[in-house]
Design a protein around this motif. Structure first.
Motif, mmCIF file in Angstrom:
data_model
loop_
_atom_site.group_PDB
_atom_site.id
_atom_site.type_symbol
_atom_site.label_atom_id
_atom_site.label_comp_id
_atom_site.label_asym_id
_atom_site.label_seq_id
_atom_site.Cartn_x
_atom_site.Cartn_y
_atom_site.Cartn_z
ATOM 1 N N LYS A 133 2.233 -4.710 32.565
ATOM 2 C CA LYS A 133 3.292 -5.215 33.437
ATOM 3 C C LYS A 133 3.068 -6.672 33.799
ATOM 4 O O LYS A 133 4.014 -7.459 33.887
ATOM 5 C CB LYS A 133 3.361 -4.361 34.703
ATOM 6 C CG LYS A 133 3.809 -2.933 34.471
ATOM 7 C CD LYS A 133 3.829 -2.147 35.777
ATOM 8 C CE LYS A 133 4.259 -0.707 35.547
ATOM 9 N NZ LYS A 133 4.237 0.087 36.810
ATOM 10 N N ALA A 134 1.796 -7.043 33.996
ATOM 11 C CA ALA A 134 1.494 -8.440 34.311
ATOM 12 C C ALA A 134 1.836 -9.347 33.136
ATOM 13 O O ALA A 134 2.303 -10.472 33.322
ATOM 14 C CB ALA A 134 0.014 -8.574 34.684
ATOM 15 N N PHE A 135 1.628 -8.870 31.907
ATOM 16 C CA PHE A 135 1.991 -9.656 30.735
ATOM 17 C C PHE A 135 3.504 -9.851 30.642
ATOM 18 O O PHE A 135 3.988 -10.908 30.226
ATOM 19 C CB PHE A 135 1.483 -8.979 29.457
ATOM 20 C CG PHE A 135 -0.003 -9.119 29.252
ATOM 21 C CD1 PHE A 135 -0.693 -10.199 29.773
ATOM 22 C CD2 PHE A 135 -0.707 -8.172 28.526
ATOM 23 C CE1 PHE A 135 -2.064 -10.330 29.584
ATOM 24 C CE2 PHE A 135 -2.065 -8.300 28.334
ATOM 25 C CZ PHE A 135 -2.746 -9.382 28.864
ATOM 26 N N LYS B 285 3.528 -16.252 29.413
ATOM 27 C CA LYS B 285 2.971 -15.738 28.163
ATOM 28 C C LYS B 285 1.547 -16.260 27.981
ATOM 29 O O LYS B 285 1.287 -17.454 28.073
ATOM 30 C CB LYS B 285 3.850 -16.170 26.993
ATOM 31 C CG LYS B 285 3.381 -15.576 25.670
ATOM 32 C CD LYS B 285 4.316 -15.922 24.543
ATOM 33 C CE LYS B 285 3.825 -15.298 23.240
ATOM 34 N NZ LYS B 285 4.715 -15.614 22.099
ATOM 35 N N ALA B 286 0.634 -15.329 27.710
ATOM 36 C CA ALA B 286 -0.778 -15.674 27.543
ATOM 37 C C ALA B 286 -1.155 -15.601 26.074
ATOM 38 O O ALA B 286 -0.627 -14.784 25.316
ATOM 39 C CB ALA B 286 -1.656 -14.722 28.351
ATOM 40 N N GLN B 287 -2.064 -16.487 25.677
ATOM 41 C CA GLN B 287 -2.580 -16.480 24.311
ATOM 42 C C GLN B 287 -4.011 -15.952 24.230
ATOM 43 O O GLN B 287 -4.428 -15.432 23.203
ATOM 44 C CB GLN B 287 -2.539 -17.901 23.732
ATOM 45 C CG GLN B 287 -1.137 -18.458 23.628
ATOM 46 C CD GLN B 287 -1.135 -19.862 23.050
ATOM 47 O OE1 GLN B 287 -2.189 -20.482 22.908
ATOM 48 N NE2 GLN B 287 0.047 -20.360 22.731
ATOM 49 N N ARG B 288 -4.745 -16.073 25.317
ATOM 50 C CA ARG B 288 -6.122 -15.576 25.381
ATOM 51 C C ARG B 288 -6.341 -14.883 26.719
ATOM 52 O O ARG B 288 -5.692 -15.218 27.705
ATOM 53 C CB ARG B 288 -7.133 -16.707 25.218
ATOM 54 C CG ARG B 288 -7.105 -17.379 23.861
ATOM 55 C CD ARG B 288 -8.095 -18.540 23.808
ATOM 56 N NE ARG B 288 -8.088 -19.178 22.504
ATOM 57 C CZ ARG B 288 -8.870 -18.810 21.499
ATOM 58 N NH1 ARG B 288 -9.745 -17.817 21.686
ATOM 59 N NH2 ARG B 288 -8.811 -19.415 20.332
ATOM 60 N N ARG C 80 0.216 -7.501 21.261
ATOM 61 C CA ARG C 80 0.932 -8.683 21.746
ATOM 62 C C ARG C 80 0.410 -9.985 21.130
ATOM 63 O O ARG C 80 0.863 -11.057 21.510
ATOM 64 C CB ARG C 80 0.827 -8.767 23.271
ATOM 65 C CG ARG C 80 1.594 -7.664 23.982
ATOM 66 C CD ARG C 80 1.484 -7.788 25.479
ATOM 67 N NE ARG C 80 2.405 -6.885 26.149
ATOM 68 C CZ ARG C 80 3.648 -7.187 26.491
ATOM 69 N NH1 ARG C 80 4.119 -8.402 26.231
ATOM 70 N NH2 ARG C 80 4.425 -6.308 27.084
ATOM 71 N N GLY C 81 -0.556 -9.869 20.233
ATOM 72 C CA GLY C 81 -1.078 -11.075 19.595
ATOM 73 C C GLY C 81 -1.922 -11.933 20.511
ATOM 74 O O GLY C 81 -1.972 -13.155 20.356
ATOM 75 N N ILE C 82 -2.599 -11.321 21.465
ATOM 76 C CA ILE C 82 -3.435 -12.037 22.425
ATOM 77 C C ILE C 82 -4.899 -11.855 22.031
ATOM 78 O O ILE C 82 -5.332 -10.748 21.678
ATOM 79 C CB ILE C 82 -3.200 -11.518 23.860
ATOM 80 C CG1 ILE C 82 -1.729 -11.697 24.245
ATOM 81 C CG2 ILE C 82 -4.095 -12.233 24.847
ATOM 82 C CD1 ILE C 82 -1.378 -11.089 25.587
ATOM 83 N N VAL C 83 -5.652 -12.929 22.095
ATOM 84 C CA VAL C 83 -7.078 -12.886 21.754
ATOM 85 C C VAL C 83 -7.867 -12.465 22.999
ATOM 86 O O VAL C 83 -7.754 -13.085 24.054
ATOM 87 C CB VAL C 83 -7.574 -14.254 21.251
ATOM 88 C CG1 VAL C 83 -9.070 -14.191 20.931
ATOM 89 C CG2 VAL C 83 -6.768 -14.672 20.026
#
Length: 201
Positions: free
Chosen positions: A22-24, A29-32, A61-64
């Protein structure tokens, strides 16, 4: 940055990965994503389960996900758990029995156990009556000898076996638990194992 604090054990109420999802969705938008675990007091497989779900969420989601901020033991156990992905269909699907099947199985097991218990009690009662009536076919000297051999004379060998098995279990457990940074549980492992396995002897 995801900050972890408090006790992360199975017996404690742990946050669900859905809260992070939910936070995402609502946040930027986060990447890491990183972790800070300085405030973690204790942890077990409950923390590992949470991290695996977070890793799966980040992969979708493609997040590292960077695990450098976690304790060394957690990172080792996490790498071990995710080293080989689970094959689809590998887990067995257990068919849940119906309510009538459960009731019937429990009733049959209860009936069998009750008959066995009554038979044993009956045999003991008949043997006790024979002993009181002087019709029992055994010698008191043999009975006392068996009691002595099973009691006081068995204490040294049982103590020796408990010591040797405890040493072996402590060595093997320490080597394996060291990989996960959980050497503190060696004493509890040996103590519980000796009481449960060797105690009845």
């Amino acid at each position: 940055m995801l900050k972890l604090e408090g006790s992360w054990t199975i017996g404690q109420p742990l946050p669900a990965s859905s809260e992070l999802e939910k936070a995402f969705e609502t946040g930027p938008k986060a990447q890491r994503i990183g972790f800070r675990a300085e405030g973690v007091a204790e942890w077990d497989s409950g923390l590992l389960t949470f991290l695996v779900k977070v890793k799966e969420l980040c992969s979708r989601r493609g997040i590292v996900a960077e695990l450098e901020g976690l304790p060394e033991g957690v990172r080792r156990l996490f790498r071990l758990a995710t080293a080989v992905p689970e094959r689809k269909g590998a887990a067995r699907q257990k068919a849940r029995p119906s309510f009538l099947t459960k009731v019937g199985t429990a009733a049959a097991a209860f009936g069998t156990g009750t008959l066995d218990m009554l038979g044993f009690i009956g045999e003991v009662f008949v043997a006790f009556l024979k002993m009181l009536g002087g019709k029992a076919n055994f010698r008191w000297s043999d009975l006392l000898r068996v009691v002595q051999e099973s009691g006081a004379e068995a204490l040294p060998i049982v103590s020796l076996i408990s010591l040797l098995v405890g040493l072996i279990l402590a060595f093997v457990g320490a080597v394996q638990l060291k990989l996960f940074g959980a050497q503190i549980y060696v004493a509890a492992l040996v103590g519980v194992a000796m009481v449960r396995v060797m105690g009845p002897s």
